[in-house]
Write an enzyme that holds these catalytic residues in place. Structure first.
Site, PDB file in Angstrom:
ATOM      1  N   CYS A  74       0.865  -1.179   0.000  1.00  0.00           N
ATOM      2  CA  CYS A  74       0.000   0.000   0.000  1.00  0.00           C
ATOM      3  C   CYS A  74       0.895   1.221   0.000  1.00  0.00           C
ATOM      4  O   CYS A  74       1.650   1.444   0.959  1.00  0.00           O
ATOM      5  CB  CYS A  74      -0.921   0.002   1.217  1.00  0.00           C
ATOM      6  SG  CYS A  74      -1.891   1.521   1.370  1.00  0.00           S
ATOM      7  N   HIS A 165      -3.540  -3.613 -10.881  1.00  0.00           N
ATOM      8  CA  HIS A 165      -4.354  -2.426 -11.113  1.00  0.00           C
ATOM      9  C   HIS A 165      -4.907  -2.442 -12.532  1.00  0.00           C
ATOM     10  O   HIS A 165      -4.198  -2.795 -13.484  1.00  0.00           O
ATOM     11  CB  HIS A 165      -3.532  -1.149 -10.911  1.00  0.00           C
ATOM     12  CG  HIS A 165      -3.112  -0.944  -9.495  1.00  0.00           C
ATOM     13  ND1 HIS A 165      -3.893  -0.293  -8.583  1.00  0.00           N
ATOM     14  CD2 HIS A 165      -1.991  -1.329  -8.839  1.00  0.00           C
ATOM     15  CE1 HIS A 165      -3.274  -0.278  -7.416  1.00  0.00           C
ATOM     16  NE2 HIS A 165      -2.111  -0.903  -7.544  1.00  0.00           N
ATOM     17  N   GLU A 214     -10.758  -0.275  -4.437  1.00  0.00           N
ATOM     18  CA  GLU A 214      -9.710  -1.188  -4.005  1.00  0.00           C
ATOM     19  C   GLU A 214     -10.297  -2.564  -3.690  1.00  0.00           C
ATOM     20  O   GLU A 214     -11.331  -2.664  -3.023  1.00  0.00           O
ATOM     21  CB  GLU A 214      -8.989  -0.634  -2.777  1.00  0.00           C
ATOM     22  CG  GLU A 214      -8.210   0.645  -3.046  1.00  0.00           C
ATOM     23  CD  GLU A 214      -7.223   0.955  -1.942  1.00  0.00           C
ATOM     24  OE1 GLU A 214      -6.356   0.095  -1.673  1.00  0.00           O
ATOM     25  OE2 GLU A 214      -7.312   2.041  -1.352  1.00  0.00           O
ATOM     26  N   ARG A 215      -9.619  -3.588  -4.160  1.00  0.00           N
ATOM     27  CA  ARG A 215     -10.077  -4.944  -3.868  1.00  0.00           C
ATOM     28  C   ARG A 215     -10.037  -5.176  -2.355  1.00  0.00           C
ATOM     29  O   ARG A 215      -9.079  -4.825  -1.679  1.00  0.00           O
ATOM     30  CB  ARG A 215      -9.221  -5.993  -4.590  1.00  0.00           C
ATOM     31  CG  ARG A 215      -7.766  -5.958  -4.222  1.00  0.00           C
ATOM     32  CD  ARG A 215      -6.963  -7.065  -4.864  1.00  0.00           C
ATOM     33  NE  ARG A 215      -5.573  -6.943  -4.429  1.00  0.00           N
ATOM     34  CZ  ARG A 215      -4.622  -7.833  -4.666  1.00  0.00           C
ATOM     35  NH1 ARG A 215      -4.893  -8.917  -5.360  1.00  0.00           N
ATOM     36  NH2 ARG A 215      -3.402  -7.650  -4.231  1.00  0.00           N
ATOM     37  N   CYS A 223      -5.189   5.849  -3.097  1.00  0.00           N
ATOM     38  CA  CYS A 223      -4.416   4.611  -3.230  1.00  0.00           C
ATOM     39  C   CYS A 223      -3.076   4.970  -3.855  1.00  0.00           C
ATOM     40  O   CYS A 223      -3.023   5.432  -5.002  1.00  0.00           O
ATOM     41  CB  CYS A 223      -5.159   3.596  -4.094  1.00  0.00           C
ATOM     42  SG  CYS A 223      -4.237   2.072  -4.406  1.00  0.00           S
ATOM     43  N   GLY A 226      -2.072   2.733  -6.658  1.00  0.00           N
ATOM     44  CA  GLY A 226      -2.965   3.044  -7.769  1.00  0.00           C
ATOM     45  C   GLY A 226      -2.558   4.314  -8.488  1.00  0.00           C
ATOM     46  O   GLY A 226      -2.561   4.380  -9.719  1.00  0.00           O
TER      47      GLY A 226
END
Length: 297
Positions: A74, A165, A214-215, A223, A226
């Site tokens: 993250c 992503h 987000e999964r 993110c 991301g």
């Protein structure tokens, strides 16, 4: 169990030290502590652990989503890890190596008045081969390919920054129904390990706006991986330059995909929200309704 809630660009996690002994049942703990009604409330749980090899890394980060699943990395969370270890005296280094499931990440800490204000993270090289993302598709990359989701065909670019992503450049992202659309992307059979999905609107070649699904967490305010993937996808598709300012719902990030090294660098802030104590018995079914007792900082 002592915790610190922190946020970076609105991406909020609960942080706990696991340097002396491991935290039991971290997936279940994340699920309970992340609940915004019966827990602390967060996008997930991040544990600060000793590294597997102290010669290679200074600390190890484990990240769990709000649904209890463990993720590789993250970008916003790791900035908070850097701030946490410095501000709490766990290191005096301003260059820190953090071990993650996506590999070692180098952080450059930028303190002011003894506290870290911003952090630059070397996010490493993007992975573009479909098998490495992973995404089901032939060829050397998965760039600007059509994908039918929710009755509409979207142009999708897939990138891994240690986690998968799917980037979609489109207009009117403020009007998108992400609670309906996000899960359709996340669980699409094209993505064998599910995917994070970024919906991106171009402001100009150096500035984009982004929303993210987000999964395992749903729509979040930001993110970091991301935003890094968006910068790579923007350059690959010709939408942006290699250096781009990313505007998210929770804040802003500066991303650069360095041509010489092929590494992506992310710079942004990190902040403490509050600290508190979470009752250990809250993991039991009998105490599932107990809430955390936080103290303002």
């Amino acid at each position: 169990m002592r915790f610190t809630k922190m946020q970076a660009a609105g991406n909020d996690y609960v942080y706990m030290e696991a340097l002396k002994e491991p935290v039991a049942h971290p997936g279940e703990l994340s699920r309970r502590i992340s609940d915004r009604h019966f827990g602390v409330g967060s996008d997930g749980l991040i544990l600060i652990c000793p590294p597997s090899d102290p010669a290679v890394a200074d600390f190890r980060m484990r990240m769990f989503n709000a649904d209890g699943s463990e993720s590789e990395m993250c970008g916003n969370g790791i900035r908070c890890v850097g701030k946490y270890v410095y501000d709490n005296g766990l290191t005096r280094k301003e260059s820190v190596r953090i071990e993650t499931l996506a590999g070692i990440r180098l952080l450059r800490l930028h303190p002011e008045g003894g506290k870290v204000k911003t952090v630059t993270v070397d996010m490493g090289e993007p992975r573009l081969a479909p098998r490495d993302i992973p995404v089901s598709g032939e060829g050397e990359t998965f760039v600007n390919r059509p994908l039918k989701v929710g009755g509409r065909v979207w142009q999708v670019t897939a990138v891994s920054m240690g986690n998968p992503h799917a980037i979609v450049f489109t207009e009117g992202i403020d009007r998108l129904d992400l609670p309906q659309l996000g899960p359709l992307f996340e669980h699409h059979p094209l993505f064998p390990r599910r995917t994070n999905t970024e919906f991106v609107e171009i402001v100009d070649r150096g500035h984009v706006k982004m929303r993210v699904w987000e999964r395992g967490a749903g729509e979040t305010l930001a993110c970091g991986t991301g935003a890094s993937a968006v910068a790579v996808a923007g350059a690959l598709t010709g939408h942006t330059d290699r250096k781009v300012h990313v505007e998210l719902l929770g804040g802003e990030l500066d991303i650069e995909w360095d041509e010489a090294s092929n590494h992506v660098f992310m710079t942004g802030g990190a902040a403490v929200v509050f600290t508190g104590d979470y009752p250990g018995e809250a993991l039991s079914e009998a105490a599932a309704g107990e809430t955390a007792n936080g103290t303002d900082q």
